[in-house]
Design a protein around this motif. Structure first.
Motif, short mmCIF file in Angstrom:
data_model
loop_
_atom_site.label_atom_id
_atom_site.label_comp_id
_atom_site.label_asym_id
_atom_site.label_seq_id
_atom_site.Cartn_x
_atom_site.Cartn_y
_atom_site.Cartn_z
N TRP A 1 -10.07 -8.06 -0.22
CA TRP A 1 -9.11 -9.09 -0.63
C TRP A 1 -7.80 -8.98 0.11
O TRP A 1 -7.11 -9.99 0.33
CB TRP A 1 -8.92 -9.04 -2.15
N ALA B 1 -5.33 -6.10 -4.67
CA ALA B 1 -5.96 -7.38 -4.36
C ALA B 1 -5.25 -8.52 -5.07
O ALA B 1 -4.99 -9.58 -4.48
CB ALA B 1 -7.44 -7.33 -4.76
N VAL C 1 -11.04 -3.95 -2.81
CA VAL C 1 -9.60 -4.18 -2.66
C VAL C 1 -9.27 -4.51 -1.21
O VAL C 1 -8.54 -5.47 -0.93
CB VAL C 1 -8.80 -2.95 -3.15
N ALA D 1 -10.76 -7.58 -7.90
CA ALA D 1 -11.50 -6.48 -7.29
C ALA D 1 -12.00 -5.43 -8.27
O ALA D 1 -12.85 -4.62 -7.91
CB ALA D 1 -10.66 -5.80 -6.21
N THR E 1 -5.18 -4.81 -9.30
CA THR E 1 -5.12 -3.94 -8.14
C THR E 1 -4.26 -4.62 -7.06
O THR E 1 -3.75 -5.72 -7.26
CB THR E 1 -6.52 -3.67 -7.56
N THR F 1 0.83 -1.20 0.00
CA THR F 1 0.00 0.00 0.00
C THR F 1 0.87 1.25 0.00
O THR F 1 0.63 2.21 -0.76
CB THR F 1 -0.94 -0.01 1.22
N GLU G 1 -14.88 0.18 -5.12
CA GLU G 1 -13.63 -0.47 -5.53
C GLU G 1 -12.63 -0.54 -4.38
O GLU G 1 -11.98 -1.57 -4.17
CB GLU G 1 -13.00 0.27 -6.71
N LYS G 2 -12.52 0.56 -3.64
CA LYS G 2 -11.58 0.57 -2.52
C LYS G 2 -11.98 -0.48 -1.48
O LYS G 2 -11.12 -1.15 -0.90
CB LYS G 2 -11.54 1.96 -1.89
N TRP H 1 -4.36 1.28 -8.32
CA TRP H 1 -4.06 0.08 -7.52
C TRP H 1 -4.97 -0.07 -6.31
O TRP H 1 -5.20 -1.20 -5.86
CB TRP H 1 -2.61 0.13 -7.06
N ILE H 2 -5.48 1.01 -5.77
CA ILE H 2 -6.26 0.95 -4.53
C ILE H 2 -7.75 1.10 -4.79
O ILE H 2 -8.57 0.60 -4.03
CB ILE H 2 -5.76 2.02 -3.54
N GLY H 3 -8.12 1.77 -5.87
CA GLY H 3 -9.53 1.92 -6.19
C GLY H 3 -9.87 3.33 -6.60
O GLY H 3 -9.28 4.29 -6.12
#
Length: 213
Positions: free
Chosen positions: A107, A166, A104, A159, A164, A81, A100-101, A93-95
């Motif tokens: 997961w 995830a 992620v 995700a 991502t 992260t 989406e966040k 990558w995070i949303g």
């Protein structure tokens, strides 16, 4: 993507065990982000992870841990992260939105929970002779793989519509589940997902361990 050469004066140092999936997810993230790094292999069998100097970096004596221009950080999910926030495109990558966040994060929690208790634990028994219940770990792994296979039916990534965190957090122990005695033969959607991760530009395999999917 930020200019990684401008952000860090020297390579990120990764303290690791080369066959650890937790360590591999950090190395994979660094490679995908094109962040220069170097590795320090800890002799964990002889207690290097309990040395006072290392406990200053990783207070729980766990790998991986990183040093990045004066910053130290432990825990693989925290590290990946941090890496995308510092060197990548966080929304990618995070949303991009709250859902989406949340997906992620779900997961990442599975990586720390069901993946750790299932395929990771099963592999700890066979690769590291860990005194764990191998049959119970394999059963947990098969339960998780069934859920993942159903989840991946009709989708490419865990995700979102792209890779991502995830996928990075989930890949290593799922791909290497056969090393723990857990076959992937019955999970075609999981195998396809593994192949997609492995075909990402700049993918790096786990050190000293074959790709088995």
């Amino acid at each position: 993507m930020p200019d990684t050469h401008a952000l860090n004066d020297r390579p990120v140092t990764v303290y690791r065990h080369p066959k650890s999936g937790h360590c591999h997810r950090v190395e994979l993230m660094l490679a995908l982000l094109e962040v220069p790094y170097e590795t320090v292999d800890l002799d964990m069998a002889n207690g290097a992870h309990r040395a006072p100097e290392y406990l200053k970096i990783s207070p729980l004596g766990q790998v991986p841990a990183i040093e990045d221009n004066g910053i130290t950080l432990a825990d693989s999910n925290a590290i990946i992260t941090y890496l995308v926030e510092r060197y990548g495109e966080p929304t990618t990558w995070i949303g991009t939105d709250p859902l989406e966040k949340a997906q992620v994060q779900r997961w990442l929690s599975i990586a720390a929970g069901e993946i750790a208790a299932g395929p990771c634990a099963a592999r700890l028994v066979t690769v590291f002779d860990a005194p764990l219940d191998h049959e119970a770990a394999k059963a947990k792994a098969r339960d998780l793989l069934a859920v993942m296979d159903s989840h991946l039916d009709g989708r490419d990534w865990l995700a979102a519509d792209r890779p991502t965190l995830a996928d990075i957090a989930g890949y290593s122990y799922i791909a290497h589940a056969p090393e723990g005695g857990v076959s992937l033969a019955e999970y075609p959607h999981v195998r396809s997902w593994i192949a997609r991760v492995e075909h990402m530009p700049r993918f790096v395999a786990m050190a000293g361990s074959p790709i088995l999917a």
